[in-house]
Every structure is written in C-alpha cells, then in structure tokens.
Design a protein around this motif. Structure first.
Motif, short mmCIF file in Angstrom:
data_model
loop_
_atom_site.label_atom_id
_atom_site.label_comp_id
_atom_site.label_asym_id
_atom_site.label_seq_id
_atom_site.Cartn_x
_atom_site.Cartn_y
_atom_site.Cartn_z
N ARG A 146 46.96 -55.67 60.36
CA ARG A 146 47.65 -56.24 59.27
C ARG A 146 49.31 -56.23 59.31
O ARG A 146 49.94 -56.77 58.44
CB ARG A 146 47.26 -55.36 58.13
N ASP A 147 50.02 -55.40 60.35
CA ASP A 147 51.42 -55.51 60.49
C ASP A 147 51.80 -56.82 60.81
O ASP A 147 52.87 -57.02 60.64
CB ASP A 147 51.75 -54.46 61.64
N ARG A 148 51.02 -57.50 61.28
CA ARG A 148 51.33 -59.18 61.42
C ARG A 148 51.66 -59.71 60.25
O ARG A 148 52.51 -60.82 60.23
CB ARG A 148 50.38 -59.98 62.25
N ARG A 204 45.85 -49.24 62.67
CA ARG A 204 46.77 -50.02 63.30
C ARG A 204 46.20 -50.27 64.74
O ARG A 204 45.94 -49.25 65.45
CB ARG A 204 48.29 -49.38 63.23
N ALA A 252 54.16 -44.69 63.48
CA ALA A 252 54.39 -46.00 63.23
C ALA A 252 54.42 -46.31 61.80
O ALA A 252 54.26 -45.33 60.96
CB ALA A 252 53.32 -46.92 63.64
N GLY A 253 54.68 -47.34 60.92
CA GLY A 253 54.37 -47.27 59.70
C GLY A 253 55.52 -46.51 58.81
O GLY A 253 56.51 -46.06 59.22
N ALA A 271 50.01 -56.24 50.92
CA ALA A 271 51.09 -55.49 51.78
C ALA A 271 51.92 -54.57 50.63
O ALA A 271 52.20 -55.20 49.55
CB ALA A 271 51.48 -56.04 52.83
N ARG A 327 52.49 -57.89 57.09
CA ARG A 327 53.46 -57.15 56.73
C ARG A 327 54.85 -57.46 57.36
O ARG A 327 55.66 -57.69 56.50
CB ARG A 327 53.15 -55.50 57.10
N LYS A 328 54.88 -57.58 58.63
CA LYS A 328 56.20 -58.11 59.29
C LYS A 328 56.54 -59.44 59.37
O LYS A 328 57.41 -60.08 60.25
CB LYS A 328 56.12 -57.22 60.53
N SER A 332 50.89 -56.07 68.38
CA SER A 332 50.18 -55.69 67.07
C SER A 332 49.06 -56.67 66.99
O SER A 332 49.27 -57.75 67.19
CB SER A 332 51.10 -55.76 65.88
#
Length: 238
Positions: free
Chosen positions: A212-214, A200, A98-99, A33, A216-217, A209
């Motif tokens: 991949r945001d899981r 997303r 988003a993002g 990320a 990233r965040k 979610s």
C-alpha cells in the motif's frame, strides 16, 4: 447465501448468511491512507486482496494457526467464522524500520531491527488508532493481561511464519498488522485480512515496494504490485 449488510468498513463489507455462525466478507476496491485523509478507487484491488488473503490464510491454517477463514467464495467474497467478540486492538510487528515508526523515532528507512518490535494500537477511527501499551488496554477494558499474553505468543509465531512464507517467494516482510476475535466457543482466531493493505512487502533483491505504500507515496503501478504478490504466492500454492 448472502444476507443483510452488517457493517461497512474502509475496504470491506460484512454480510450475514443463512448460518448464524458464518459471515461473508466482501472486498472493495477502496484505497485509504493517512487515517482516511487520502482516498481512491484502485481497479481490482478488492479482487487481488481477496485472493492473496485466502492463499495466506490457507497456508497459516496448514501451519496450525486458528483463523476466521473458511473458504473463498468468488472473486470478491470470503466465507468466514462470525466472531462473538471482536478485540478492539491492532497488533503490529515491525522487522525493519519504515513508515510511521521510522518518522517518529528518526530512523533510517530500511534499518533492520535486532529483534522484532511489537506495538499495540487502539482501534478507534475518531482517535486515529493511537498507540497504547498493555496497561492502557487493560485499564480501558479492551483486553486482559492473560489474553494479551496469549495474543503476543500467537503474534510472534505468525510473524516468524509469514517471514518464511514471503522469503520463499523473494519478498521481505517489513512489517505486518494483525487483528483478532473470539468465536462463540471462546476460540481466539486471527481475523481481518493479510494482504498488501496490512503489510509492508519489499522485493528482496530490488527493495521495491509491493504494498500500500505505492498508494501512500504516489508511486503508481499499485494493482501491478499487488498482482505480483498474488502471482508469486499462487506459484507456491499448487
């Protein structure tokens, strides 16, 4: 039969085969990320993305889209058409804020757009894949106006089709990244992968979610989210 290693990317490896028109794409467990600043290994991520992408490509082929996908070989490998030309552009469609776009434009995350927003980025790791427009792409020799018009038409139809495919399993397509290449006979084909790494995806009811945001965040349960997408898609692929 798998041959020599052609290329190692961030999340995949590409190998030759005994057929010069085919390649094998091997899915790794690497997670990245923020242009590679954040890295980790996620158990079975490559297996999950391989299976998810294979199902989606099969669905898109049935809808008449031309892709590089031929078949899934095993848990981590796909047999794909070899491209004589790889278009060094990424085509992003954003349906909901988003993002990076939400941050860049000061938008509230989750704001739906009246019409999809289309972006182009220049595939260049050293430059962190900057956003460009059509005129940049043509001036840099990365594409032509005619080719871009063809790709934009395909991208619009892909977005609409994928929104429907995911809506059928209770998932909202927030945004998605597409890559393209041309086969030796000049056919434009969708390439790379379609998975929670390149989209997303939010649960339509909970807005949770599932992508991949899981990573990233630092939300945790990354493999579980990917597996949820796979299970829902598999239930519609019988």
């Amino acid at each position: 039969m798998q041959g020599e290693l052609l290329y190692t990317g961030k999340t995949k490896q590409v190998f030759t085969t005994d057929n010069p028109d085919y390649i094998i794409i091997h899915y790794k467990d690497d997670a990245l990320a923020y242009n590679g600043i954040k890295r980790a290994q996620i158990a079975n991520k490559g297996v999950l993305n391989n299976k998810i992408s294979a199902i989606i490509y099969q669905k898109l082929e049935k809808e008449g889209f031309k892709t590089h996908f031929i078949k899934q070989l095993n848990a981590r490998d796909q047999l794909c058409k070899r491209k004589s030309q790889i278009i060094q552009l990424e085509f992003i469609v954003r349906n909901i804020a988003a993002g990076s776009m939400a941050k860049r434009l000061g938008l509230k995350i989750g704001t739906p757009f009246a019409t999809p927003v289309f972006e182009i980025t220049y595939k260049n790791d050293e430059l962190s894949d900057p956003i460009i427009n059509e005129h940049h792409a043509v001036a840099l020799g990365l594409s032509t106006y005619e080719e871009l018009a063809e790709i934009h038409d395909v991208v619009r139809r892909l977005n609409t089709t994928l929104q429907r495919i995911f809506a059928e399993i209770g998932v909202t397509l927030v945004d998605v990244k597409f890559e393209f290449g041309r086969t030796p006979d000049g056919t434009l084909v969708l390439a790379d992968e379609i998975s929670p790494d390149t989209t997303r995806l939010w649960d339509t009811k909970t807005m949770e979610s599932l992508d991949r945001d899981r990573f990233r965040k630092d939300l945790g349960k990354i493999s579980e989210a990917y597996e949820e997408i796979l299970n829902r898609l598999s239930a519609t692929n019988v």
